[in-house]
Design a protein around this motif. Structure first.
Motif, short mmCIF file in Angstrom:
data_model
loop_
_atom_site.label_atom_id
_atom_site.label_comp_id
_atom_site.label_asym_id
_atom_site.label_seq_id
_atom_site.Cartn_x
_atom_site.Cartn_y
_atom_site.Cartn_z
N GLY A 90 0.78 -1.23 0.00
CA GLY A 90 0.00 0.00 0.00
C GLY A 90 0.81 1.29 0.00
N LYS A 91 2.07 1.23 -0.43
CA LYS A 91 2.90 2.44 -0.48
C LYS A 91 2.27 3.52 -1.35
CE LYS A 91 6.69 0.47 -2.11
NZ LYS A 91 6.13 -0.89 -2.01
N VAL B 127 9.16 2.31 6.92
CA VAL B 127 8.84 0.95 6.44
C VAL B 127 7.36 0.70 6.66
CG1 VAL B 127 9.52 -0.18 8.64
CG2 VAL B 127 9.47 -1.50 6.52
N LEU B 128 6.68 0.22 5.61
CA LEU B 128 5.26 -0.08 5.70
C LEU B 128 5.06 -1.59 5.74
CD1 LEU B 128 5.52 2.75 4.14
CD2 LEU B 128 3.16 2.35 3.46
N LEU B 129 4.12 -2.02 6.56
CA LEU B 129 3.77 -3.44 6.64
C LEU B 129 2.26 -3.51 6.66
CD1 LEU B 129 4.68 -6.42 7.24
CD2 LEU B 129 4.44 -5.86 9.65
N SER B 130 1.67 -4.21 5.69
CA SER B 130 0.21 -4.28 5.69
C SER B 130 -0.24 -5.42 6.60
CB SER B 130 -0.32 -4.49 4.27
OG SER B 130 -0.18 -5.82 3.88
N LYS C 8 6.70 -10.86 9.61
CA LYS C 8 7.62 -10.31 8.61
C LYS C 8 8.82 -9.55 9.21
CE LYS C 8 5.65 -12.42 5.37
NZ LYS C 8 4.89 -13.23 6.35
N PRO C 9 8.64 -8.78 10.27
CA PRO C 9 9.82 -8.09 10.84
C PRO C 9 10.92 -9.06 11.26
CG PRO C 9 7.79 -7.16 11.71
CD PRO C 9 7.40 -8.39 10.94
N ALA D 223 7.76 2.88 11.57
CA ALA D 223 7.06 1.72 11.00
C ALA D 223 5.58 2.02 10.95
CB ALA D 223 7.32 0.47 11.84
N ILE D 224 4.96 1.81 9.78
CA ILE D 224 3.53 2.06 9.63
C ILE D 224 2.82 0.76 9.27
CG2 ILE D 224 1.76 3.28 8.31
CD1 ILE D 224 3.56 5.61 8.00
#
Lengths: 219, 219
Positions: free
Chosen positions: A45-46, A141-144, A151-152, A165-166
């Motif tokens: 979603g960037k 860094v984006l993580l959906s 994932k991290p 981190a978002i």
């Protein structure tokens, strides 16, 4: 085995990249342009987040611009241009990350004096972009929530080289049974103390907090 | 500029990789082990899909095994081991793809005569894995409905080097307003004629069709 040779060549590329990044950073500072780079997996979603951010900044009379990297297509630049902000697409071919020299040439025709914010959307990749300084002030860094809370731990470098981190697509949290506590704990374990936000570019939830934080960062 | 030098070094690595991959392929053929590799973004559901596949194969008295690559952690191997199939984790450090030599050493302690199917789950990455032959019979690319329909256009190489495309997390299609026609058209435009499936490892939808297809591929 050619592995040690590759490492050596890569070190030279990085050193060269770091020199260009340093020069970019000086230039941005002198013009008081606040630069934010975005990294994430493909599809977290960037672009939606950036389109919303550019639109909100424009509405508040700030002067943002964006540079966006992809292997192929200029779809993202076309999407981002709907915000009315200046946008440049970089197509990297088979390269899985942006380099400082690409940013340098993408912004060539822009006057930095006309900008308050510059966003650099990296190629969707949780590995390659982590080693390349692009002269930014902040790496986000984006993580959906759809990607999984683990994932991290599996891609630690991209998280521990980030400044914020978002968690994105938070509107889907229930549908995917997102475990918020685990995601927070995993991010904090690879990058203790990193500030974190949760938002949805689709519903707008959390965008106000992000905008306030962003504006507070540019002194 | 060191770019041409990198290309040259990379070519040598690839050539070396291809030799090992060729030897692996011969060995798999001789033992009648059918080998499937999985590539996708981080978080598109490779491990959930593979765990389900291994479990169903075990239940039907087949003899599957799996090798799984990640930068860090052996979380995936632990998840896959719940299927009772033999599983080996490869941790790649900072490397964004598996190479044939890593597969070769991961399966060192296994007798190929004891296996019908070997699955190789690559590092989650839509760029790096595409150039590395791992000796597999089939390369399967997974794309989750949450990632966006445009990904095949933006990462064409990983799609046009694949033999089958699977749309995963299809149970979330409505929640994310997934545009099925666009996804199909985009995949077919970069890899005309590629067979495609839609499924959900979570609900089991589409898993039967996948199992039938898989079993039909191993003559």
């Amino acid at each position: 085995m050619s592995a040690p040779r590759i490492v050596e060549v890569r070190k030279n590329v990085l050193k060269h990249n770091d020199e260009i990044a340093r020069a970019l950073r000086r230039r941005f500072e002198q013009s008081r342009v606040f630069v934010v780079s975005l990294v994430s997996s493909p599809g977290s979603g960037k672009t939606a987040f950036l389109e919303k951010t550019l639109t909100l900044l424009k509405q508040a009379n700030h002067r943002p611009a964006a540079v966006v990297g992809d292997l192929a297509t200029d779809n993202d630049a076309a999407r981002l241009a709907r915000s009315q902000a200046p946008v440049k697409q970089i197509t990297t071919g088979t390269l899985c990350h942006l380099e400082a020299a690409m940013v340098e040439s993408a912004i060539e025709e822009w006057s930095m004096a006309d900008l308050d914010f510059l966003f650099i959307e990296n190629v969707g990749n949780l590995v390659c972009p982590s080693s390349y300084d692009l002269g930014e002030n902040l790496r986000v860094v984006l993580l959906s929530v759809t990607e999984g809370e683990d994932k991290p731990l599996k891609y630690p470098t991209i998280f521990n080289t980030a400044d914020l981190a978002i968690l994105t697509k938070i509107d889907l949290a229930d549908a995917v049974e997102f475990d918020r506590a685990a995601a927070h704990a995993n991010i904090q374990s690879v990058r203790p103390g990193i500030p974190m936000m949760e938002l949805s570019a689709k519903t707008g939830m959390g965008m106000d907090a992000w905008m306030n934080w962003l504006l507070s960062q540019r002194k």
